[in-house]
Design an enzyme around this catalytic site. Structure first.
Site: not given
Ligand code: PGA
Length: 250
Positions: A9-11, A96, A233-234
């Protein structure tokens, strides 16, 4: 046997030029993955990433979808638009979006129904906040969020769906649920699906863990029987890190 699925998930990260660079680095690194590999990218990157991954084992995902077919919904994208861009998966109800954009269990359900109707695979996010866990409400929260999100789907659609259990306190914080906590809560989600839809549906649906999953903790988490993958994510923003997560069993 459920096939594992690891999704990045690149956000709101990566311009098209940066996206092209990341994905071209990623393609050779993950080509021998045994699991399904998905990158959920910003809409601005659909074209470059979609072109780059043609003929590879990486699938394209989006991070949200609107529930209407079309209309006066400024800033939104319909499921048909995503399909037309080559999107196959879509993250729905990420914490989020729930926290910052007023997403509710009702809209998560509507988005899920629209995604499935268009032939997209939903990755439905559920998870408790820190104070909810401390108060002992984790199970109730994740059961309710899950059943509300799935309401109105056929058994076949539920079997094909992906759920991401993401404890909100573990997202982007470096805090990970322990292997046992993640396994236990995912088991609770699966039991809730079993009570409502039966064992064959519950046994088929894939449930990921998400929240600071990385190359260091992926093996322990993936060794748990209930955990069918990860939403990352990260660690999905760097090709070496994401590929190590994807190749957790190598
Ligand atoms: P994170 O994010 O790996 O940076 O904790 C996970 C996500 O929000 O899907």
């Amino acid at each position: 046997m459920r096939k594992a699925i690891i999704a990045g998930n690149w956000k709101m990260n990566k311009t098209p030029a940066e996206a092209a660079e990341l994905v071209s680095e990623l393609i050779p690194l993950v080509k021998d993955a045994d699991c399904d590999v998905v990158v959920c990218v910003p809409a601005a990157d659909f074209t470059v990433v979609g072109e780059a991954i043609k003929g590879t084992n990486i699938k394209l995902g989006a991070q949200n979808v609107h529930f209407a077919k079309s209309g006066a919904y400024t800033g939104e994208l319909s499921a048909d638009m995503l399909k037309a861009c080559g999107v196959e998966y879509v993250v729905i109800g990420h914490s989020e979006r729930r926290q910052y954009f007023g997403e509710t269990d009702k809209t998560v359900n509507l988005r899920t129904l629209a995604a499935v109707e268009a032939g997209l695979t939903p990755i439905i996010c559920v998870g408790e906040m820190k104070d909810e866990r401390e108060a002992g409400y984790t199970d109730i929260i994740v059961e309710y969020q899950t059943l509300m999100a799935l309401h109105g789907l056929t058994d076949e659609a539920i079997k094909a769906a992906v759920i991401a259990y993401e404890p909100v306190w573990a997202i982007g914080t470096g805090l990970t649920a322990t292997d046992e906590q993640a396994n236990e809560t995912i088991g609770v989600i699966r039991k809730a699906i079993e009570r409502k839809y039966g064992k064959d549906v519950a046994d088929a649906v894939r449930i990921q863990y998400g929240g600071s999953m990385n190359p260091k903790n992926v093996k322990g988490l993936m060794a748990q029987p209930e955990i069918d993958g990860g939403l990352i994510g990260g660690a999905s923003l760097k090709a070496p890190d994401f590929s190590q997560v994807v190749l957790y069993n190598k």
